[in-house]
Enzyme design. Sequence first.
Site, PDB file in Angstrom:
ATOM      1  N   GLY A   1      56.037  36.177  40.159  1.00 34.68           N
ATOM      2  CA  GLY A   1      54.986  36.936  39.490  1.00 34.68           C
ATOM      3  C   GLY A   1      55.454  38.344  39.154  1.00 34.68           C
ATOM      4  O   GLY A   1      54.672  39.283  39.152  1.00 34.68           O
TER       5      GLY A   1
ATOM      6  N   SER B   1      45.514  40.205  49.567  1.00 35.39           N
ATOM      7  CA  SER B   1      44.373  40.926  48.992  1.00 35.39           C
ATOM      8  C   SER B   1      43.419  41.323  50.100  1.00 35.39           C
ATOM      9  O   SER B   1      43.341  40.666  51.146  1.00 35.39           O
ATOM     10  CB  SER B   1      43.644  40.027  47.990  1.00 35.39           C
ATOM     11  OG  SER B   1      42.424  40.608  47.574  1.00 35.39           O
TER      12      SER B   1
ATOM     13  N   TYR C   1      38.853  32.445  45.052  1.00 32.74           N
ATOM     14  CA  TYR C   1      39.875  33.472  45.272  1.00 32.74           C
ATOM     15  C   TYR C   1      39.856  33.968  46.718  1.00 32.74           C
ATOM     16  O   TYR C   1      40.906  34.036  47.371  1.00 32.74           O
ATOM     17  CB  TYR C   1      39.661  34.635  44.306  1.00 32.74           C
ATOM     18  CG  TYR C   1      40.690  35.730  44.432  1.00 32.74           C
ATOM     19  CD1 TYR C   1      41.975  35.554  43.922  1.00 32.74           C
ATOM     20  CD2 TYR C   1      40.392  36.943  45.055  1.00 32.74           C
ATOM     21  CE1 TYR C   1      42.932  36.553  44.030  1.00 32.74           C
ATOM     22  CE2 TYR C   1      41.336  37.938  45.170  1.00 32.74           C
ATOM     23  CZ  TYR C   1      42.604  37.744  44.655  1.00 32.74           C
ATOM     24  OH  TYR C   1      43.550  38.735  44.773  1.00 32.74           O
TER      25      TYR C   1
ATOM     26  N   THR D   1      38.686  32.526  49.353  1.00 32.78           N
ATOM     27  CA  THR D   1      39.111  31.445  50.246  1.00 32.78           C
ATOM     28  C   THR D   1      40.628  31.330  50.269  1.00 32.78           C
ATOM     29  O   THR D   1      41.245  31.206  51.336  1.00 32.78           O
ATOM     30  CB  THR D   1      38.492  30.111  49.795  1.00 32.78           C
ATOM     31  OG1 THR D   1      37.067  30.226  49.813  1.00 32.78           O
ATOM     32  CG2 THR D   1      38.922  28.981  50.711  1.00 32.78           C
TER      33      THR D   1
ATOM     34  N   LYS E   1      42.863  33.607  49.573  1.00 31.27           N
ATOM     35  CA  LYS E   1      43.516  34.771  50.179  1.00 31.27           C
ATOM     36  C   LYS E   1      43.305  34.821  51.690  1.00 31.27           C
ATOM     37  O   LYS E   1      44.154  35.322  52.435  1.00 31.27           O
ATOM     38  CB  LYS E   1      43.018  36.060  49.516  1.00 31.27           C
ATOM     39  CG  LYS E   1      43.506  36.222  48.083  1.00 31.27           C
ATOM     40  CD  LYS E   1      45.025  36.206  48.006  1.00 31.27           C
ATOM     41  CE  LYS E   1      45.543  36.396  46.602  1.00 31.27           C
ATOM     42  NZ  LYS E   1      47.026  36.383  46.529  1.00 31.27           N
TER      43      LYS E   1
ATOM     44  N   ILE F   1      43.327  47.768  42.487  1.00 26.52           N
ATOM     45  CA  ILE F   1      44.521  48.342  41.883  1.00 26.52           C
ATOM     46  C   ILE F   1      44.435  48.178  40.372  1.00 26.52           C
ATOM     47  O   ILE F   1      44.030  47.125  39.872  1.00 26.52           O
ATOM     48  CB  ILE F   1      45.797  47.630  42.393  1.00 26.52           C
ATOM     49  CG1 ILE F   1      45.836  47.614  43.939  1.00 26.52           C
ATOM     50  CG2 ILE F   1      47.049  48.275  41.815  1.00 26.52           C
ATOM     51  CD1 ILE F   1      45.981  48.961  44.596  1.00 26.52           C
TER      52      ILE F   1
END
Length: 253
Positions: free
Chosen positions: A15, A142, A155, A157, A159, A188
């Site tokens: 990424g 996160s 999301y 769950t 993380k 961010i």
Amino acid sequence: MSKIDLSGKHALVTGGSSGIGAAVVRALAAAGASVSVMARKPNHSAQDEKMYDNPKVEFIELDVSDSKAVTRVFADVAARKGIDISVLSAGLLLAGKLLDTDDESWRRTMAVNLDGLFYTTRESIRHMMAQGRGGKVVSIGSISGYRGNQGFAAYCTSKGGALNFTRQVAMDYAAHGINVNAIAPGFIYTSMTDIYDKETKAKLAAQTPDGKWGTSQQVADAVLFLSSNLADHIHGQSILVDGGWTLGVFAQP
């Protein structure tokens, strides 16, 4: 004060073509490491910043949710350059409460944020073990791994699972000189957080003790620390880079 010098080290960053990942690539390269940037496709803004003009930086196309592709690509990088540092930054953010999340959205989120983390961590550890010189694995988690975020069922769950995955892998491989840790960014400024409108961003900043959103560079600085020998005795931790947002309810004075 120790200076972080990664000369002679090879890092890979998933990424890594935009946002936090691109900032990490620049930080690692500036510290002397050679870097393999892995992403589904190049990001033109990153290219405009001449990130790939650095002879120490190469781009490799990779979808982290493809187990066979991850195995093949990591083996190639390990054979050519070795793997001393793995920064696993690939992620997917899809909004939706539970009843608004269909099967496809759930699976897409888990495929990248959990399956992809599993595949890339596994191959990182596999090659670090074979090399026999330890290594650093740093994933980008996160604040959503620590607490809920209304409207992001899949999301949050994913993380939360990633956070405990980091602890477990760290426990299993610490004795081999492999440090497995995570960074948990708060809000961010990246293209991923463009889903928030200006008003919402202002409200979230007001709820943060230091009163502002963070930058990709601030996250990259924390990654750089965990990638260095300064973090040799740190295992299974997640450093929150969130301006204090997770400390609790913040009442403005």
